[in-house]
Design a protein around this motif. Structure first.
Motif, PDB file in Angstrom:
ATOM      1  N   LEU A 167       0.812  -1.218   0.000  1.00 33.05           N
ATOM      2  CA  LEU A 167       0.000   0.000   0.000  1.00 33.05           C
ATOM      3  C   LEU A 167       0.846   1.268   0.000  1.00 33.05           C
ATOM      4  O   LEU A 167       0.304   2.368  -0.072  1.00 33.05           O
ATOM      5  N   ARG A 168       2.180   1.099   0.072  1.00 28.53           N
ATOM      6  CA  ARG A 168       3.075   2.251   0.063  1.00 28.53           C
ATOM      7  C   ARG A 168       3.285   2.777  -1.355  1.00 28.53           C
ATOM      8  O   ARG A 168       3.140   2.051  -2.339  1.00 28.53           O
ATOM      9  N   LYS A 169       3.627   4.054  -1.450  1.00 32.45           N
ATOM     10  CA  LYS A 169       3.840   4.697  -2.751  1.00 32.45           C
ATOM     11  C   LYS A 169       5.319   4.846  -3.096  1.00 32.45           C
ATOM     12  O   LYS A 169       5.656   5.305  -4.188  1.00 32.45           O
ATOM     13  N   ASP A 170       6.205   4.462  -2.176  1.00 36.46           N
ATOM     14  CA  ASP A 170       7.634   4.721  -2.375  1.00 36.46           C
ATOM     15  C   ASP A 170       8.404   3.473  -2.789  1.00 36.46           C
ATOM     16  O   ASP A 170       9.622   3.391  -2.584  1.00 36.46           O
ATOM     17  N   ILE A 171       7.750   2.484  -3.382  1.00 40.91           N
ATOM     18  CA  ILE A 171       8.427   1.262  -3.795  1.00 40.91           C
ATOM     19  C   ILE A 171       9.251   1.550  -5.052  1.00 40.91           C
ATOM     20  O   ILE A 171       8.705   1.996  -6.065  1.00 40.91           O
ATOM     21  N   PRO A 172      10.560   1.307  -5.023  1.00 42.54           N
ATOM     22  CA  PRO A 172      11.389   1.582  -6.207  1.00 42.54           C
ATOM     23  C   PRO A 172      11.055   0.628  -7.346  1.00 42.54           C
ATOM     24  O   PRO A 172      10.721  -0.536  -7.109  1.00 42.54           O
ATOM     25  N   PRO A 173      11.128   1.111  -8.588  1.00 45.06           N
ATOM     26  CA  PRO A 173      10.805   0.244  -9.736  1.00 45.06           C
ATOM     27  C   PRO A 173      11.861  -0.833  -9.936  1.00 45.06           C
ATOM     28  O   PRO A 173      13.026  -0.658  -9.582  1.00 45.06           O
TER      29      PRO A 173
END
Length: 557
Positions: free
Chosen positions: A525-531
């Motif tokens: 649910l986090r938005k900061d997951i690196p691609p």
């Protein structure tokens, strides 16, 4: 992404020079495997062929509903007639329906060994061919035993298809549209159910001929032929191709799906993300810690491993969600719609009309999920569906204990309501989620297990429904209400969100959750997951090799 030296031929030419190209893989190699279908045309063709497979699946599920009480069917198979003098026939009636799930279970489990060996396309062709043989045998049946065997054979083919088609379609779909594309398959299941109900109703009037039940069973053959013919024009999954060292073909498929040249940065990014995922899952970066975890023979063992990959947890989620779909009680309605309406006091003709209308409404309600799945997300729709299904079953139980015409009318309406909640929350979800949640290396065997779970619990529900209504009547609904209530907290606590993530992004989410010692649900649910492919993602995945520096060098070029 990492520039990897895998499967290069001695005659390969200068690589594509965009700073992130695959070492040794040149654009000329890719162009030799160029596809005639590209872009939206290819995506639409994939959806049509995959959808035909699921239309066939739905048709098979619904076709027996009205046949069980068709006069000509009862004449040839008197074992399905349940009356006061033959109460034990309730079990035989349920068995002729449920035995199909045994075949589906065998077919799904066989994909543990066949799926990655044959490839997605060949497996679908084999499954469709077996279904044609089974449909022919069903149509030509003249005894109860023959029909049982024929339904098992048909189920075997369907088990192969249902454990392969969602994986194939998911692996050929972009992350932003994957949910809606797979949900279309879910809608086509209900489309197949709807067709079967109306075909059964139309042939009900052929009361003087065995065509009343033979024709509906024979129509399965047409759908299977369309699927087999259509798959011949489609490419293999790019992820399967990379996994088997056919890199130029994989690059050509990715290029065709995006309708861009291989030198395009986005095509390169997707291609290298898949290449890197394959390298990780083959154990080349030490994720498994020993050589025994490499190679195809270790795949089943890897289903039970933990660590950064969290394979066991991910496989379990796929198995559990397929179990949950069945214990909601949906096939209580799908397989026995006509009988349920007859139990409410409706005549033969009226019950068939209402059952067909129920199937039509079921299909229309399933279209809602196509537009919501990528906007709302997977978790919210599953929770919405389970809560609605629970409340509907409670109301059906209450009204079942009340006598009178009014209660019968409301109960009929509630069967429509239940289908609507299920269509939005659970119909296509359980074919999408298992394909999304697991990593590439174990995707075929994991989806075989999850599909097997679907058929095991499908068999259980269908098998007990007839005897259950005979013995505890409306109290059967209470059991399913409790099961739906049980689903809600499990989904909330343990099922991560996959919406908007690439299939490879899920590897990063589970690895990050493992590294930080937190729930994958919270991480998802986090938005900061690196691609995938970024230095941050490499560190999370534990990639410390020459490939990282090779990629960084390429990006600086």
């Amino acid at each position: 992404m990492a520039a990897l030296n895998v499967g290069l031929g001695a005659n390969e030419k200068t690589p594509v020079g965009n700073g992130r190209s695959d070492v040794g893989l040149c654009e000329e190699d890719v162009e030799r495997h160029a596809l005639s279908l590209r872009g939206r045309t290819l995506t639409a063709s994939l959806a049509i062929v995959a959808g035909t497979g699921f239309t066939l699946f739905g048709y098979d599920q619904g076709v027996m509903s009205a046949l069980l009480t068709a006069g000509q069917f009862e004449k040839v198979f008197p074992q399905v007639v349940v009356d006061a003098s033959h109460p034990n026939h309730a079990t035989l009636q349920s068995f002729i329906v449920a035995v199909y799930e045994i075949g589906c279970l065998i077919g799904a489990l066989s994909n543990l060994w066949l799926g990655d060996r044959l490839g997605r396309r060949k497996t679908i062709v084999v499954g469709g061919s077996i279904m044609i043989v089974g449909a022919i045998l069903q149509t030509a049946s003249y005894s109860y035993a023959q029909l049982v065997v024929a339904r098992i054979i048909t189920g075997l083919g369907n088990g192969l298809n249902t454990s392969t088609v969602p994986t194939y379609h998911a692996e050929c779909s972009p992350a932003a549209k994957r949910g809606s594309l797979i949900m279309i398959e879910g809608s086509l299941i209900t489309f197949g159910v709807m067709i079967s109900y109306w075909v059964d109703f139309a042939l009900f009037w052929a009361s003087g001929s065995s065509a009343q039940w033979r024709v509906p069973l024979a129509l399965q053959i047409i759908l299977a032929l369309v699927m087999i013919f259509g798959i011949g024009f489609l490419p293999e999954s790019p992820r399967w191709l990379v996994k088997h060292g056919r890199n130029a073909e994989a690059a050509a498929v990715i290029s065709a799906l995006d309708d861009k040249p291989f030198s395009d940065p986005e095509v390169q990014r997707t291609y290298h993300a898949i290449r890197e995922a394959v390298e990780i899952e083959e154990g080349n970066h030490g994720l498994y810690g020993n050589k025994e975890a490499r190679g195809s023979h270790s795949q089943l063992r890897e289903l039970f491993t933990g660590g950064r990959t969290q394979n066991f947890r991910r496989t379990s989620l796929g198995v559990i969600i397929q179990c949950f779909q069945q214990i909601t009680g949906i096939n209580l309605i799908t397989y026995y719609a006509t009988l349920l309406f007859q139990r409410l006091g409706l005549s033969d003709v009226t019950s068939r009309i209402i059952a067909a209308a129920n199937g039509t409404e079921y299909f229309l309600a399933s279209l809602i999920a196509i537009f919501l799945i990528d906007r709302v997300g997977r978790r919210k729709l599953m929770l919405f569906g389970a809560v609605g299904q629970c409340l509907t079953m409670v109301l059906l139980a209450v009204l079942g204990s009340v006598k009178g015409g009014g209660a019968q009318v409301v109960s009929s309406v509630l069967l429509f309501v239940f289908n609507s909640f299920f269509a939005v929350g659970w119909l296509g979800m359980t074919w999408l989620y298992p394909a999304e949640i697991v990593g590439l290396r174990i995707r075929a065997p994991a989806n075989a297990l999850s599909t097997a779970s679907n058929w095991i619990f499908n068999f259980m529900v269908v098998m007990v429904t007839g005897p259950s209504f005979n013995n505890i009547s409306w109290r059967t609904y209470i059991v399913f209400a409790a099961l739906n209530a049980f689903i809600v907290p499990i989904v909330y606590l343990f099922f991560p969100e996959t919406a908007g993530r690439s299939l490879e992004d899920m590897d990063v989410i589970f690895a990050l959750a493992y590294n930080e010692g937190v729930s994958p649900v919270a991480v998802s649910l986090r938005k900061d997951i690196p691609p995938v492919g970024s230095p941050e993602a490499d560190r999370i995945l534990g990639i410390h090799s020459s490939t990282t520096s090779e990629r960084n060098s390429g990006e600086q070029t």
